[in-house]
Design an enzyme around this catalytic site. Sequence first.
Site, PDB file in Angstrom:
ATOM      1  N   ASN A 166      -0.031   2.912  -3.224  1.00 25.10           N
ATOM      2  CA  ASN A 166      -0.517   2.631  -1.875  1.00 25.10           C
ATOM      3  C   ASN A 166      -1.864   3.311  -1.710  1.00 25.10           C
ATOM      4  O   ASN A 166      -1.946   4.501  -1.385  1.00 25.10           O
ATOM      5  CB  ASN A 166       0.479   3.134  -0.832  1.00 25.10           C
ATOM      6  CG  ASN A 166       1.771   2.354  -0.888  1.00 25.10           C
ATOM      7  OD1 ASN A 166       1.829   1.204  -0.446  1.00 25.10           O
ATOM      8  ND2 ASN A 166       2.796   2.949  -1.478  1.00 25.10           N
ATOM      9  N   GLU A 167      -2.892   2.546  -1.974  1.00 24.65           N
ATOM     10  CA  GLU A 167      -4.258   3.067  -1.945  1.00 24.65           C
ATOM     11  C   GLU A 167      -4.745   3.173  -0.499  1.00 24.65           C
ATOM     12  O   GLU A 167      -4.092   2.662   0.422  1.00 24.65           O
ATOM     13  CB  GLU A 167      -5.170   2.114  -2.744  1.00 24.65           C
ATOM     14  CG  GLU A 167      -4.796   1.968  -4.219  1.00 24.65           C
ATOM     15  CD  GLU A 167      -5.157   3.201  -5.061  1.00 24.65           C
ATOM     16  OE1 GLU A 167      -5.394   4.289  -4.510  1.00 24.65           O
ATOM     17  OE2 GLU A 167      -5.173   3.050  -6.306  1.00 24.65           O
TER      18      GLU A 167
END
Length: 272
Positions: A166-167
Amino acid sequence: MPESTNQHRYPIHAIHAGIGLSVFKNASEASQVVATEIATLVRERASAGKPCVLGLATGSTPMGVYRELIRMHRDENLSLRNVVTFNLDEYFPMAPDAAQSYVRFMNENLFDHVDVLSENVHIPDGTIAEESVGKFCDDYESKIAAAGGIDLQLLGIGRTGHIGFNEPRSDADTVTRMVVLNSVTRNDAAENFDGLENVPHHAVTMGVQTILNAQRIRLMAYGEHKSAIVERTVCGDITESIPATFLQQHGDVRFLMDDAAASKLNLSNTSK
Ligand code: F6R
């Protein structure tokens, strides 16, 4: 030279922004604590005739935990037959037997050495057709729910503040899906892939919400290169620019660190 000239008595425990913080002399002591917590939970559930659902991570950070679980299986009769696992993520596309595959990583670093049942192991599939990824991700969420939810989620942290993949700009309501990898993350993976040009641009990852739904979250961070992101995660405002900050909203999250990763935290200002 003594091994450590630091006068601290380890571990140091504190709480800040709802996050439990534990600093250990080294990664191996932290890994032992995490592995012992997992083993205790697995045994408690086994005595109650219940499964134990673990959310697992790959990368360098959790390797000491897996080594310790393998040792406990070999030397201390720890059985993982009641364990159901869900891994956080996998590169996309990715063949399961490729050197960088997270399927291969999990087999080599844990599953091949313990008695977990193969039907209880779940890892995002990097081989499916792109048009089927959405359905695969929906099914992954359904399988986690059907297993009763994740009891304990292991996490590392990326220098972008990613948890799973989850950037930045992954919001708190994200679930399992295909994502685009950040350039910092791709650069960090370049050595493993023998060059940046070989690093996939995409991955399939559990979402921030999937992670936050876990009963307990144990994030490990080791090394000076993690110190800046650990400080921003623990001391900064909650923001989708640093998805790990959403962990501040979870009721049972603990960061287990070595001195180097914790070096930018002012632990004297934290409350016990
Ligand atoms: C791995 C994962 C990532 C890593 C993170 C840190 O499954 O989800 O978030 O935990 O990139 O990687 P290492 O441990 O290699 O520093």
